[in-house]
Design an enzyme around this catalytic site. Structure first.
Site, short mmCIF file in Angstrom:
data_model
loop_
_atom_site.label_atom_id
_atom_site.label_comp_id
_atom_site.label_asym_id
_atom_site.label_seq_id
_atom_site.Cartn_x
_atom_site.Cartn_y
_atom_site.Cartn_z
N ASP A 39 17.31 37.12 -15.62
CA ASP A 39 18.04 35.91 -15.38
C ASP A 39 18.15 35.00 -16.66
O ASP A 39 17.35 34.91 -17.52
CB ASP A 39 17.12 34.97 -14.37
CG ASP A 39 17.77 33.93 -14.01
OD1 ASP A 39 18.37 33.73 -12.89
OD2 ASP A 39 17.40 32.74 -14.39
N ASN A 51 26.39 25.24 -17.86
CA ASN A 51 27.41 24.93 -17.07
C ASN A 51 27.74 23.33 -16.87
O ASN A 51 29.05 22.75 -17.01
CB ASN A 51 27.51 25.38 -15.47
CG ASN A 51 27.71 26.89 -15.28
OD1 ASN A 51 28.59 27.24 -16.04
ND2 ASN A 51 27.14 27.51 -14.63
N HIS A 110 32.23 25.50 -16.92
CA HIS A 110 31.99 26.66 -16.22
C HIS A 110 32.84 27.89 -17.14
O HIS A 110 32.44 29.10 -17.06
CB HIS A 110 32.70 26.98 -14.94
CG HIS A 110 31.79 25.92 -13.98
ND1 HIS A 110 30.85 26.42 -13.31
CD2 HIS A 110 32.11 24.69 -13.58
CE1 HIS A 110 30.16 25.52 -12.50
NE2 HIS A 110 30.80 24.45 -12.55
N ASP A 152 30.91 31.25 -18.13
CA ASP A 152 31.37 32.52 -17.95
C ASP A 152 31.44 33.48 -19.24
O ASP A 152 31.02 34.52 -19.10
CB ASP A 152 32.88 32.43 -17.52
CG ASP A 152 33.05 32.03 -15.96
OD1 ASP A 152 32.33 31.88 -15.18
OD2 ASP A 152 34.42 31.70 -15.89
N GLU A 158 23.75 34.18 -12.31
CA GLU A 158 23.12 34.43 -13.43
C GLU A 158 22.00 35.68 -13.74
O GLU A 158 21.45 35.95 -14.83
CB GLU A 158 22.61 33.19 -14.28
CG GLU A 158 21.46 32.84 -13.74
CD GLU A 158 21.74 31.64 -12.72
OE1 GLU A 158 20.79 30.76 -12.42
OE2 GLU A 158 22.51 31.77 -11.96
#
Length: 230
Positions: free
Chosen positions: A107, A115, A120, A124, A150
Site C-alpha cells: 500500500d 492526490n 489526481h 496516477d 493504491e
C-alpha cells in the site's frame, strides 16, 4: 477436430462447430472455425460429412484484445483484481501438499495526501511509478496485480518467508528511492507491505486477509516497512 468429425457422424441432425488453430500452406499458424454436418444417402445412411471452414483470425485477435483489456489495469498496465483472482485460484489448485509460497500486499503510504496536494494526475503517476518499481524488482515468474486503489498484490511462488522478505524489501527500497516529477513538483513516496504464506490448504480469502492484517501492522508500526502474518 477428430471428435467433432465423430460427433457429426453420430448425430446426423446436428451441426457441430469447433474452433482450432492450424498451419496454413504458407506455414502461418491461424485460427479457423469449422461447421460440420453429416451427409445422408437416399436411405438415410451416413455417407460422410460436409464442412464449411472459415478464417476467424481477425475475430480471435479482437477477442484476445478484449480479454486482455478486461484483465488489465488500464492505468498501470499490470493485471487487475479480476485477473489476480483467476490466477491465484489456478495457482492454489496446482499446489502440492508440501508446496506453497508467499503473497505480499503493498500500500502506498499517505497516498491521499498526494492526490489532495498535487491532484489526481500526480496520484496516477505515482501509481504507475510504484508498479514499474515492483516489476523491476520481482522475479520473472512472480506475479503482480493492482488490487484496487493504491494497493498492489505480489505473488511469490515457492518463496520462503526469508526469500519473500528479501524480494519485498527490494520493492520497498526501489519505491522509496524513486521520484515522480509532476508540474515542477518532485514527489517522493514510500510503501508498506504485509506478507502471508500460502499452501495447498489455505483458501485465497484467508491468504489475502492475513496479508491485509500484516499490512496494517506495518502501517501502525511507522510505515515504509514490512510485516509478516502470524
Amino acid at each position: 477436430m477428430r471428435q467433432a468429425h465423430l460427433d457429426a457422424l453420430a448425430d446426423p441432425a446436428r451441426t457441430v462447430t469447433v474452433e482450432y488453430r492450424a498451419v496454413t500452406a504458407s506455414g502461418a499458424l491461424c485460427w479457423f472455425e469449422t461447421h460440420t454436418r453429416a451427409v445422408l444417402d437416399d436411405d438415410g445412411a451416413v455417407t460422410g460429412v460436409v464442412s464449411a471452414v472459415r478464417d476467424v483470425a481477425h475475430r480471435k485477435t479482437v477477442e484476445q484484445r478484449l480479454v486482455h483489456a478486461a484483465l488489465t489495469d488500464r492505468l498501470t498496465g499490470v493485471p487487475n483484481r479480476r485477473a489476480f483472482d483467476g490466477f491465484f485460484d489456478l495457482l492454489l489448485s496446482g499446489v502440492g501438499p508440501d508446496e506453497g509460497g508467499c503473497v505480499a500486499m503493498f500500500d502506498i503510504d499517505h497516498f491521499k495526501r498526494v492526490n489532495d496536494q498535487f491532484g489526481h494526475a500526480a496520484g496516477d503517476e505515482v501509481l504507475r511509478n510504484v508498479a514499474e518499481c515492483a516489476r523491476g524488482k520481482i522475479r520473472d515468474f512472480d506475479y503482480i496485480a493492482r488490487f484496487g486503489g493504491e494497493e498492489f498484490l505480489i505473488v511469490l511462488p515457492g518463496a520462503t518467508p526469508e526469500q519473500a522478505e528479501l524480494i519485498c524489501n527490494r520493492v520497498r527500497a526501489a519505491a522509496a528511492a524513486s521520484m515522480a516529477m509532476i508540474n515542477g513538483h518532485l514527489i517522493r513516496i514510500t510503501v508498506s507491505g504485509g506478507v502471508a504464506h500460502y499452501d495447498a490448504t489455505t483458501p485465497m480469502e484467508a491468504v489475502l486477509a492475513a496479508a491485509d492484517a500484516a499490512l496494517y501492522d506495518a502501517k501502525r508500526s511507522g510505515r515504509d516497512r514490512l510485516a509478516f502474518a502470524a
